[in-house]
Scaffold this motif. Sequence first.
Motif, PDB file in Angstrom:
ATOM      1  N   UNK A 273       0.854  -1.194   0.000  1.00 16.63           N
ATOM      2  CA  UNK A 273       0.000   0.000   0.000  1.00 16.63           C
ATOM      3  C   UNK A 273       0.885   1.237   0.000  1.00 16.63           C
ATOM      4  N   UNK A 274       0.267   2.382  -0.266  1.00 16.76           N
ATOM      5  CA  UNK A 274       1.006   3.636  -0.247  1.00 16.76           C
ATOM      6  C   UNK A 274       1.573   3.889   1.141  1.00 16.76           C
ATOM      7  N   UNK A 275       2.726   4.527   1.189  1.00 17.18           N
ATOM      8  CA  UNK A 275       3.340   4.855   2.477  1.00 17.18           C
ATOM      9  C   UNK A 275       2.379   5.704   3.319  1.00 17.18           C
ATOM     10  N   UNK A 276       1.628   6.576   2.664  1.00 15.54           N
ATOM     11  CA  UNK A 276       0.650   7.387   3.384  1.00 15.54           C
ATOM     12  C   UNK A 276      -0.417   6.543   4.054  1.00 15.54           C
ATOM     13  N   UNK A 277      -0.852   5.467   3.382  1.00 13.92           N
ATOM     14  CA  UNK A 277      -1.809   4.546   4.011  1.00 13.92           C
ATOM     15  C   UNK A 277      -1.154   3.856   5.205  1.00 13.92           C
ATOM     16  N   UNK A 278       0.118   3.496   5.063  1.00 11.67           N
ATOM     17  CA  UNK A 278       0.858   2.906   6.170  1.00 11.67           C
ATOM     18  C   UNK A 278       0.834   3.836   7.378  1.00 11.67           C
ATOM     19  N   UNK A 279       0.978   5.134   7.145  1.00  6.59           N
ATOM     20  CA  UNK A 279       0.969   6.086   8.259  1.00  6.59           C
ATOM     21  C   UNK A 279      -0.423   6.212   8.873  1.00  6.59           C
ATOM     22  N   UNK A 280      -1.464   5.969   8.080  1.00  7.60           N
ATOM     23  CA  UNK A 280      -2.799   5.932   8.683  1.00  7.60           C
ATOM     24  C   UNK A 280      -2.939   4.691   9.564  1.00  7.60           C
ATOM     25  N   UNK A 281      -2.327   3.591   9.152  1.00  6.15           N
ATOM     26  CA  UNK A 281      -2.297   2.405  10.000  1.00  6.15           C
ATOM     27  C   UNK A 281      -1.544   2.699  11.295  1.00  6.15           C
ATOM     28  N   UNK A 282      -0.437   3.464  11.185  1.00  6.59           N
ATOM     29  CA  UNK A 282       0.298   3.844  12.387  1.00  6.59           C
ATOM     30  C   UNK A 282      -0.583   4.693  13.313  1.00  6.59           C
TER      31      UNK A 282
END
Length: 272
Positions: free
Chosen positions: A131-140
């Motif tokens: 997934x996009x790194x930005x989506x990863x940060x939403x997971x964070x």
Amino acid sequence: MTDTVPDRADITAKLSAEWDALTRLVDGLDETAWRTPSALPGWTVFDVIAHVIGTESLLLGEPTPDVDVSGEHIRNDIGTLNEKWIESLRPLTGPQLLERFREVTTRRLKALDELTPEAWAELVPTPVGLAAYGRFMRVRLFDCWMHGLDIADGLGVAAEEGGPIAETAFAELLPGLGRSVVKGAGATDGTGVTVEITGPVPRTLHVAVVGTRANLVESLDGPADVVLTLGSGLFARLRGGRTSIDEHAGEYTLVGDTGLGDRLVRTLAFTL
């Protein structure tokens, strides 16, 4: 839910605010309170903050500590990695850990601020797949928000369960709900389920089963076979595997096929 890359300024600001919220939860605790069991098996309040430090340290490129770990709560390689960071930090006092948390999150905010738009949108391995790194940060953001609940529940204090951060983090609880309806509850082709979420993060969720798959839909073609109504805090804790529905009698209702509904509330947990 959409696959659109989340806005960087929005997610970064919310991460900063959530890290501040975690700080407020633990700032001033004595050592006994720091070692209070959290809502997560095997982890104290101290361990939860240490876990966040470990994850953000990894994202800064720091190597995983080379220490031995064990425990019944460690179930897989990710669990082992998490525990290595926690074990390496356990000799610290609570205030020392908090200082480390502030230092690491400050560096992470700087790193996020320096990311290019291309890097924010780049596809990377994440807990939810590529997934996009930005989506990863939403997971964070979701992970940290849930850990705020874990700490608050352990300490027996209130946490912020609504507001902009919760609204954004809540999106990570919704993918896979169809799997709980089919694989967990055993719903069959043509079944419709409605989940009415009340409280700080209200939602009306409809899940339609087609064949052996189920997906969130805008509306059902007819009346739902079962309607589950519960608060957003309970929904989040059940989805996150933090509690059992048996501990919350009277905090939810089922209308319609109560057998299906009962199976659903017992199988809402997922691993992110």
